[in-house]
Design an enzyme around this catalytic site. Structure first.
Site, PDB file in Angstrom:
ATOM      1  N   LYS A   1      -8.676  18.054   6.218  1.00  0.00           N
ATOM      2  CA  LYS A   1      -8.898  19.243   7.032  1.00  0.00           C
ATOM      3  C   LYS A   1      -9.901  20.132   6.319  1.00  0.00           C
ATOM      4  O   LYS A   1      -9.846  20.264   5.073  1.00  0.00           O
ATOM      5  CB  LYS A   1      -7.570  19.987   7.215  1.00  0.00           C
ATOM      6  CG  LYS A   1      -6.539  19.209   8.032  1.00  0.00           C
ATOM      7  CD  LYS A   1      -6.946  19.165   9.487  1.00  0.00           C
ATOM      8  CE  LYS A   1      -5.842  18.553  10.350  1.00  0.00           C
ATOM      9  NZ  LYS A   1      -6.204  18.587  11.778  1.00  0.00           N
TER      10      LYS A   1
ATOM     11  N   ASP B   1     -11.773  17.046   9.588  1.00  0.00           N
ATOM     12  CA  ASP B   1     -11.337  17.661  10.855  1.00  0.00           C
ATOM     13  C   ASP B   1     -11.374  19.179  10.690  1.00  0.00           C
ATOM     14  O   ASP B   1     -10.689  19.736   9.836  1.00  0.00           O
ATOM     15  CB  ASP B   1      -9.914  17.198  11.196  1.00  0.00           C
ATOM     16  CG  ASP B   1      -9.422  17.720  12.554  1.00  0.00           C
ATOM     17  OD1 ASP B   1     -10.170  18.452  13.231  1.00  0.00           O
ATOM     18  OD2 ASP B   1      -8.270  17.378  12.926  1.00  0.00           O
TER      19      ASP B   1
ATOM     20  N   LYS C   1      -4.556  12.182  22.028  1.00  0.00           N
ATOM     21  CA  LYS C   1      -3.167  12.593  21.821  1.00  0.00           C
ATOM     22  C   LYS C   1      -2.546  12.676  23.204  1.00  0.00           C
ATOM     23  O   LYS C   1      -2.986  13.497  24.018  1.00  0.00           O
ATOM     24  CB  LYS C   1      -3.087  13.964  21.149  1.00  0.00           C
ATOM     25  CG  LYS C   1      -3.625  13.998  19.722  1.00  0.00           C
ATOM     26  CD  LYS C   1      -3.590  15.406  19.160  1.00  0.00           C
ATOM     27  CE  LYS C   1      -4.149  15.428  17.736  1.00  0.00           C
ATOM     28  NZ  LYS C   1      -4.321  16.809  17.240  1.00  0.00           N
TER      29      LYS C   1
ATOM     30  N   GLY D   1      -2.218  12.741  15.881  1.00  0.00           N
ATOM     31  CA  GLY D   1      -0.811  13.110  15.727  1.00  0.00           C
ATOM     32  C   GLY D   1      -0.653  14.613  15.741  1.00  0.00           C
ATOM     33  O   GLY D   1      -1.626  15.363  15.556  1.00  0.00           O
TER      34      GLY D   1
HETATM   35  O1  OSB Z   1      -6.071  18.391  14.682  1.00  0.00           O
HETATM   36  O2  OSB Z   1      -5.224  16.478  14.502  1.00  0.00           O
HETATM   37  C1  OSB Z   1      -5.095  17.688  14.444  1.00  0.00           C
HETATM   38  C2  OSB Z   1      -1.570  18.558  13.272  1.00  0.00           C
HETATM   39  C3  OSB Z   1      -1.317  19.691  14.020  1.00  0.00           C
HETATM   40  C4  OSB Z   1      -2.305  20.169  14.849  1.00  0.00           C
HETATM   41  C5  OSB Z   1      -3.533  19.518  14.935  1.00  0.00           C
HETATM   42  C6  OSB Z   1      -3.772  18.382  14.211  1.00  0.00           C
HETATM   43  C7  OSB Z   1      -2.787  17.910  13.335  1.00  0.00           C
HETATM   44  C8  OSB Z   1      -2.956  16.747  12.465  1.00  0.00           C
HETATM   45  C9  OSB Z   1      -1.681  16.040  12.055  1.00  0.00           C
HETATM   46  O3  OSB Z   1      -4.015  16.386  12.024  1.00  0.00           O
HETATM   47  C10 OSB Z   1      -1.789  14.574  12.024  1.00  0.00           C
HETATM   48  C11 OSB Z   1      -0.424  13.935  11.873  1.00  0.00           C
HETATM   49  O4  OSB Z   1       0.444  14.104  12.755  1.00  0.00           O
HETATM   50  O5  OSB Z   1      -0.231  13.251  10.874  1.00  0.00           O
HETATM   51 MG    MG Z   2      -7.724  17.208  15.173  1.00  0.00          MG
END
Ligand code: OSB
Ligand code: MG
Length: 377
Positions: free
Chosen positions: A166, A192, A266, A294
């Site tokens: 992230k 991300d 998603k 996720g």
């Molecule tokens: O942007 O993918 C995302 C978790 C909460 C909100 C947004 C995101 C995420 C993750 C988690 O990246 C990924 C996971 O569930 O392992």
């Molecule tokens: Mg994302």
């Protein structure tokens, strides 16, 4: 035939093993909305609503979803006979805009119910072809590059097939550089941004282009399809859209405009499996690879994601980490595990979602519960 006569809503609280920080907020405990769908024929199945506690990732929250399900969505299904989960999708869409995560919890639960009724796995019901799905890890924003490197190295040792980090302004280029230098050069690495940037940051973001990332996910605002296209024209690195892709039309727009070259699907974000499968098919037709994102799901939501990721155009590792990455103890049996090659087995030999829910544990974790039934005449 889907004939729901009761839907039990439950809020559980599940503490994450370590806080998860993204550009728009931090989570240390998940408030999770679980649904138990009861069909008049005797079959029951669980589903999970992926909305968070605050409207940072999407406009929905666990509380808006609870409200939308109780007031507008569940009444359309309770006490009615519906032929297929696709018909459920149409019923939930009619004259209700938005609320995709609320719709998805119900619609996906109906896929689970039908899989139970037919005594087939969810993956087989939707035409999934894989027995195992490749898994990546999503690592939250850390206090410094060293902390990020430690976690990324551990993830490689665990077998993960993709490392996603992230990023946000102030925690981006130097963090990615440190990870790139610390990991084997062949590692599939990505970043991300969860919409943390604007087009004014383009020159700064272009520094990421030298790291050979397999993609950069959602750099700009969810509504910025045109600006993402402008950014993509300057970037070698493929842009992957997450927040922006809320339905089939947005995905077609992305392809037409060139706003991105990869899609994170998603099912909760797009209103369920019906739309998720259509987006999968549109992308396949245009040679756009997809992968399954996720939302820090419990083992129930994970079951849906793993089944979905068994479809053929899920060509990149998903954010489908095993239970132990998130929780001291999950709410399903068996818990989700990953082998040393970063693969998660799709429970194709088991009916329905392929895991059982530990009811005692769910009862212990429940802070709020409501039974929804058909209105009696
Ligand atoms: O942007 O993918 C995302 C978790 C909460 C909100 C947004 C995101 C995420 C993750 C988690 O990246 C990924 C996971 O569930 O392992
Ligand atoms: Mg994302």
């Amino acid at each position: 035939m889907i004939n729901l006569n009761r839907i039990t809503l439950r809020e559980i609280r599940l503490r994450l093993r370590e806080p998860f920080r993204i550009s728009s907020g931090v989570m240390d405990e998940r408030r999770i909305l679980l649904l138990e769908l009861h069909d008049a024929g005797g079959v029951t199945e669980w589903s999970e609503c992926v909305a968070g506690e605050t409207p940072n990732y999407s406009p929905e929250t666990i509380d808006t979803c609870w409200f939308a399900i109780r007031e507008w969505l569940a009444p359309r299904l309770l006490g009615k006979s519906v032929g297929t989960p696709e018909a459920v999708h149409d019923i939930l869409e009619r004259n209700v805009s938005g609320h995709n995560m609320a719709k998805a919890a119900l619609e996906m639960g109906c896929y689970g119910v039908v899989a139970r009724q037919r005594n087939v796995s969810l993956a087989n019901l939707i035409g999934g072809e894989r027995d195992r799905v490749a898994t990546g890890i999503s690592i939250g924003i850390q206090k410094d590059p060293e902390a990020l490197v430690t976690r990324a190295k551990r993830a490689i040792a665990d077998g993960y097939r993709k490392i996603k980090v992230k990023i946000q302004p102030g925690s981006d280029v130097e963090f990615v550089r440190a990870v790139r230098q610390a990991l084997p050069p062949s590692t599939d690495l990505m970043a991300d941004a969860n919409s943390a940037y604007t087009l004014d940051d383009a020159d700064h973001l272009l520094a990421l282009d030298e790291f050979g990332l397999i993609m950069i996910e959602q750099p700009l605002h969810r509504d910025d399809l045109v600006r993402h296209a402008q950014l993509q024209r300057r970037f070698k690195t493929p842009i992957c859209l997450d927040e922006s892709i809320t339905d089939v039309a947005r995905c077609e727009d992305m392809i037409a405009l060139g706003s991105g070259r990869i899609v994170n699907i998603k099912p909760g974000r797009v209103g369920g499996f019906t739309t998720a499968r259509r987006i999968h098919d549109v992308c396949a037709k245009h040679s756009v690879p997809v992968w399954c994102g996720g939302m820090l799901e419990s083992g129930v939501g994970r079951a849906y994601n793993v089944s979905l990721a068994s479809l053929p155009n899920f060509l990149l590792p998903g954010d489908l980490s095993p239970s132990a990455r998130y929780w001291d103890r999950d709410i399903v049996t068996p818990e989700w595990t990953m082998d040393e090659h970063g693969m998660v087995a799709v429970p194709r030999a088991l009916p329905g979602i392929g895991v059982g829910v530990d009811r005692d544990r769910v009862e212990d974790l429940t802070v709020r519960q409501e039974d929804l039934r058909a209105a009696t005449a």
